[in-house]
Scaffold this motif. Structure first.
Motif, PDB file in Angstrom:
ATOM      1  N   VAL A  12       0.883  -1.166   0.000  1.00 20.53           N
ATOM      2  CA  VAL A  12       0.000   0.000   0.000  1.00 20.53           C
ATOM      3  C   VAL A  12       0.916   1.210   0.000  1.00 20.53           C
ATOM      4  O   VAL A  12       1.660   1.437   0.957  1.00 20.53           O
ATOM      5  CB  VAL A  12      -0.940   0.008   1.230  1.00 20.53           C
ATOM      6  N   LEU A  13       0.872   1.962  -1.090  1.00 18.91           N
ATOM      7  CA  LEU A  13       1.810   3.063  -1.271  1.00 18.91           C
ATOM      8  C   LEU A  13       1.025   4.357  -1.478  1.00 18.91           C
ATOM      9  O   LEU A  13       0.443   4.581  -2.539  1.00 18.91           O
ATOM     10  CB  LEU A  13       2.724   2.764  -2.460  1.00 18.91           C
ATOM     11  N   GLU A  14       1.008   5.186  -0.458  1.00 17.12           N
ATOM     12  CA  GLU A  14       0.290   6.455  -0.524  1.00 17.12           C
ATOM     13  C   GLU A  14       0.980   7.410  -1.485  1.00 17.12           C
ATOM     14  O   GLU A  14       2.171   7.262  -1.772  1.00 17.12           O
ATOM     15  CB  GLU A  14       0.212   7.079   0.873  1.00 17.12           C
ATOM     16  N   ALA A  15       0.236   8.390  -1.930  1.00 16.68           N
ATOM     17  CA  ALA A  15       0.764   9.398  -2.847  1.00 16.68           C
ATOM     18  C   ALA A  15       2.015  10.043  -2.256  1.00 16.68           C
ATOM     19  O   ALA A  15       2.042  10.401  -1.074  1.00 16.68           O
ATOM     20  CB  ALA A  15      -0.292  10.463  -3.119  1.00 16.68           C
ATOM     21  N   GLY A  16       3.062  10.140  -3.071  1.00 20.96           N
ATOM     22  CA  GLY A  16       4.302  10.777  -2.653  1.00 20.96           C
ATOM     23  C   GLY A  16       5.222   9.898  -1.823  1.00 20.96           C
ATOM     24  O   GLY A  16       6.307  10.330  -1.438  1.00 20.96           O
ATOM     25  N   LYS A  17       4.834   8.679  -1.536  1.00 17.10           N
ATOM     26  CA  LYS A  17       5.640   7.783  -0.706  1.00 17.10           C
ATOM     27  C   LYS A  17       6.485   6.850  -1.567  1.00 17.10           C
ATOM     28  O   LYS A  17       6.169   6.571  -2.711  1.00 17.10           O
ATOM     29  CB  LYS A  17       4.757   6.961   0.230  1.00 17.10           C
ATOM     30  N   THR A  18       7.548   6.337  -0.940  1.00 17.21           N
ATOM     31  CA  THR A  18       8.502   5.448  -1.610  1.00 17.21           C
ATOM     32  C   THR A  18       8.669   4.183  -0.778  1.00 17.21           C
ATOM     33  O   THR A  18       8.591   4.234   0.453  1.00 17.21           O
ATOM     34  CB  THR A  18       9.865   6.166  -1.752  1.00 17.21           C
ATOM     35  N   ASN A  22       5.215   6.329  -5.576  1.00 19.84           N
ATOM     36  CA  ASN A  22       3.892   6.681  -6.084  1.00 19.84           C
ATOM     37  C   ASN A  22       3.909   8.194  -6.285  1.00 19.84           C
ATOM     38  O   ASN A  22       3.775   8.957  -5.350  1.00 19.84           O
ATOM     39  CB  ASN A  22       2.806   6.269  -5.091  1.00 19.84           C
ATOM     40  N   ASP A  23       4.094   8.601  -7.513  1.00 17.46           N
ATOM     41  CA  ASP A  23       4.253  10.024  -7.840  1.00 17.46           C
ATOM     42  C   ASP A  23       2.966  10.638  -8.378  1.00 17.46           C
ATOM     43  O   ASP A  23       2.993  11.605  -9.128  1.00 17.46           O
ATOM     44  CB  ASP A  23       5.388  10.171  -8.866  1.00 17.46           C
ATOM     45  N   THR A  24       1.819  10.072  -7.997  1.00 17.58           N
ATOM     46  CA  THR A  24       0.549  10.590  -8.470  1.00 17.58           C
ATOM     47  C   THR A  24       0.377  12.054  -8.075  1.00 17.58           C
ATOM     48  O   THR A  24       0.820  12.476  -7.011  1.00 17.58           O
ATOM     49  CB  THR A  24      -0.642   9.767  -7.936  1.00 17.58           C
ATOM     50  N   ASN A  25      -0.244  12.812  -8.947  1.00 13.30           N
ATOM     51  CA  ASN A  25      -0.588  14.193  -8.595  1.00 13.30           C
ATOM     52  C   ASN A  25      -2.090  14.296  -8.343  1.00 13.30           C
ATOM     53  O   ASN A  25      -2.632  15.391  -8.289  1.00 13.30           O
ATOM     54  CB  ASN A  25      -0.124  15.181  -9.680  1.00 13.30           C
ATOM     55  N   GLU A  26      -2.728  13.142  -8.181  1.00 13.79           N
ATOM     56  CA  GLU A  26      -4.167  13.082  -7.920  1.00 13.79           C
ATOM     57  C   GLU A  26      -4.477  12.543  -6.525  1.00 13.79           C
ATOM     58  O   GLU A  26      -5.629  12.266  -6.207  1.00 13.79           O
ATOM     59  CB  GLU A  26      -4.851  12.219  -8.987  1.00 13.79           C
ATOM     60  N   GLY A  27      -3.450  12.347  -5.704  1.00 15.44           N
ATOM     61  CA  GLY A  27      -3.659  11.874  -4.339  1.00 15.44           C
ATOM     62  C   GLY A  27      -4.078  10.422  -4.214  1.00 15.44           C
ATOM     63  O   GLY A  27      -4.571  10.004  -3.172  1.00 15.44           O
ATOM     64  N   LYS A  28      -3.885   9.606  -5.244  1.00 18.71           N
ATOM     65  CA  LYS A  28      -4.308   8.207  -5.224  1.00 18.71           C
ATOM     66  C   LYS A  28      -3.314   7.338  -4.459  1.00 18.71           C
ATOM     67  O   LYS A  28      -2.107   7.499  -4.587  1.00 18.71           O
ATOM     68  CB  LYS A  28      -4.408   7.663  -6.646  1.00 18.71           C
ATOM     69  N   THR A  29      -3.830   6.395  -3.705  1.00 18.00           N
ATOM     70  CA  THR A  29      -3.008   5.393  -3.039  1.00 18.00           C
ATOM     71  C   THR A  29      -2.932   4.167  -3.935  1.00 18.00           C
ATOM     72  O   THR A  29      -3.963   3.642  -4.369  1.00 18.00           O
ATOM     73  CB  THR A  29      -3.609   5.010  -1.670  1.00 18.00           C
ATOM     74  N   ALA A  30      -1.717   3.717  -4.220  1.00 22.34           N
ATOM     75  CA  ALA A  30      -1.513   2.510  -5.029  1.00 22.34           C
ATOM     76  C   ALA A  30      -1.612   1.296  -4.111  1.00 22.34           C
ATOM     77  O   ALA A  30      -0.971   1.247  -3.063  1.00 22.34           O
ATOM     78  CB  ALA A  30      -0.152   2.548  -5.710  1.00 22.34           C
TER      79      ALA A  30
END
Length: 169
Positions: free
Chosen positions: A59-65, A124-132
């Protein structure tokens, strides 16, 4: 089609040590993850990429590595390289990226001190705030084998011993 490589698991000892160092947890958990590891496979006859499967739920939140020890190594013919990319669908949905943009696994990495253990650091480099959310066993990265050439005046004669960054030391 020419067959140029074979995927294998790293040794149980190598995986457990790497998993505990990079991911925490205990030895029992690491052994369980190791037992369930799946070797990369192509999904269809026309697929160029071999899908690397997630060794656990991610579970990878937006902006996390996250750093993922895959437990996989590859033995391949000389003059080939394995290039690693995020799975296309994950890149499209989440802008999931490998932190080194394209992973390069050289043929001599197989014999490195770490057994050629392939790691992936993804963001997770989404600019839409999505959690992968990537389920255990789901493909998260793909590897493509590519032949390469060298220059006429090439004189590389060093032997690899380590992993990341070791060829420039």
């Amino acid at each position: 089609m020419e067959k140029v490589a074979k995927f294998e698991k790293v040794s149980q000892e190598r995986f457990v040590a790497d998993w505990m160092e990079k991911c925490g947890g205990d030895e029992k958990e690491a052994l369980s993850v190791y037992e369930d590891l799946l070797l990369p496979q192509r999904a269809t006859r026309g697929s160029a990429g071999y899908d690397f499967k997630a060794p656990c739920d991610i579970v990878l939140e937006a902006g996390k590595t996250i750093l993922i020890p895959t437990g996989i190594r590859v033995k391949m013919k000389e003059n080939y390289v394995l290039m690693l990319f995020p799975r296309s669908s994950l890149g499209f949905k989440y802008r999931l990226q490998l932190n080194n943009t394209v992973g390069i696994i050289d043929s001599d990495y197989y014999g490195a001190e770490n057994e050629g253990h392939i790691f992936a650091r993804i963001t997770n480099d989404t600019n839409e705030g999505k959690t992968a959310v990537i389920a255990k066993g789901q493909g998260f990265m793909q590897g493509v084998f590519v032949p390469f050439g060298i220059t006429i005046d090439d004189n590389a004669d060093k032997e690899r011993t380590g992993g990341l960054g070791s060829t420039t030391k």
